[in-house]
Design a protein around this motif. Structure first.
Motif, mmCIF file in Angstrom:
data_model
loop_
_atom_site.group_PDB
_atom_site.id
_atom_site.type_symbol
_atom_site.label_atom_id
_atom_site.label_comp_id
_atom_site.label_asym_id
_atom_site.label_seq_id
_atom_site.Cartn_x
_atom_site.Cartn_y
_atom_site.Cartn_z
ATOM 1 N N LEU A 80 2.520 9.161 -8.148
ATOM 2 C CA LEU A 80 3.889 9.377 -8.839
ATOM 3 C C LEU A 80 4.458 7.897 -9.317
ATOM 4 C CD1 LEU A 80 5.970 11.764 -6.405
ATOM 5 C CD2 LEU A 80 4.836 12.410 -8.918
ATOM 6 N N PHE A 81 4.321 7.173 -8.660
ATOM 7 C CA PHE A 81 4.546 5.658 -9.155
ATOM 8 C C PHE A 81 3.768 4.975 -10.288
ATOM 9 C CE2 PHE A 81 4.216 0.885 -8.997
ATOM 10 C CZ PHE A 81 5.631 0.503 -9.006
ATOM 11 N N SER A 82 2.402 5.324 -10.042
ATOM 12 C CA SER A 82 1.717 4.992 -11.347
ATOM 13 C C SER A 82 1.789 5.851 -12.738
ATOM 14 C CB SER A 82 0.184 5.209 -10.783
ATOM 15 O OG SER A 82 -0.284 4.509 -10.028
ATOM 16 N N LYS A 83 2.200 6.937 -12.220
ATOM 17 C CA LYS A 83 2.674 7.901 -13.524
ATOM 18 C C LYS A 83 3.765 7.319 -14.179
ATOM 19 C CE LYS A 83 4.139 12.566 -14.679
ATOM 20 N NZ LYS A 83 4.410 13.896 -14.174
ATOM 21 N N GLU A 84 4.828 7.001 -13.454
ATOM 22 C CA GLU A 84 6.098 6.456 -13.723
ATOM 23 C C GLU A 84 6.029 4.888 -14.646
ATOM 24 O OE1 GLU A 84 10.507 6.300 -14.182
ATOM 25 O OE2 GLU A 84 8.978 7.864 -13.598
ATOM 26 N N ALA A 85 5.063 4.312 -14.051
ATOM 27 C CA ALA A 85 4.596 2.724 -14.650
ATOM 28 C C ALA A 85 4.056 3.235 -16.059
ATOM 29 C CB ALA A 85 3.671 1.928 -13.821
ATOM 30 N N LEU A 137 1.037 -1.133 0.080
ATOM 31 C CA LEU A 137 -0.028 0.056 -0.009
ATOM 32 C C LEU A 137 0.999 1.269 0.123
ATOM 33 C CD1 LEU A 137 -2.579 -1.199 2.860
ATOM 34 C CD2 LEU A 137 -2.991 -1.220 0.013
ATOM 35 N N LEU A 138 0.503 2.175 -1.033
ATOM 36 C CA LEU A 138 1.440 3.311 -1.165
ATOM 37 C C LEU A 138 0.515 4.566 -0.652
ATOM 38 C CD1 LEU A 138 3.179 2.666 -4.675
ATOM 39 C CD2 LEU A 138 4.105 2.404 -2.174
ATOM 40 N N GLU A 139 1.449 5.361 -0.011
ATOM 41 C CA GLU A 139 0.411 6.773 0.331
ATOM 42 C C GLU A 139 0.044 7.364 -1.125
ATOM 43 O OE1 GLU A 139 -0.318 7.642 3.343
ATOM 44 O OE2 GLU A 139 0.777 6.044 4.228
#
Length: 87
Positions: free
Chosen positions: A22-27, A14-16
């Motif tokens: 940001l992580f989803s954007k990078e993916a 679980l990410l904040e």
């Protein structure tokens, strides 16, 4: 907490919200699903952390995957043989 899913290790993270965004954007920029992106990041880390052990683990994982594929193909073939034929 981790468990298993088939022969794989199942890990839930679980990410904040804003860092997760940001992580989803990078993916998305990498053109992959977030889970695939995370898996690649983890594998890259392990390859750096365990340079001597990683190649052998990778080979073993590939062999395990082939076993799973073979079992699935054999299972489907058996199901097809056991299925009653429609008249």
């Amino acid at each position: 907490m981790s468990g298993t899913h088939g022969y794989r290790v199942y890990v839930q993270v679980l990410l904040e919200p804003f860092r997760g965004e940001l992580f989803s954007k990078e993916a998305q920029e990498a053109g992959v699903k977030p889970s695939a992106w995370m898996r690649q990041i983890i594998y890259n880390y392990l390859q750096e952390k365990y340079p001597d052990e990683y190649p052998e683990a990778e080979i073993k994982d590939a062999a395990k995957w082939q076993e799973a594929v073979k079992a699935r193909v054999e299972g489907r073939a058996l199901q097809k043989k056991l299925r009653p034929k429609a008249e």
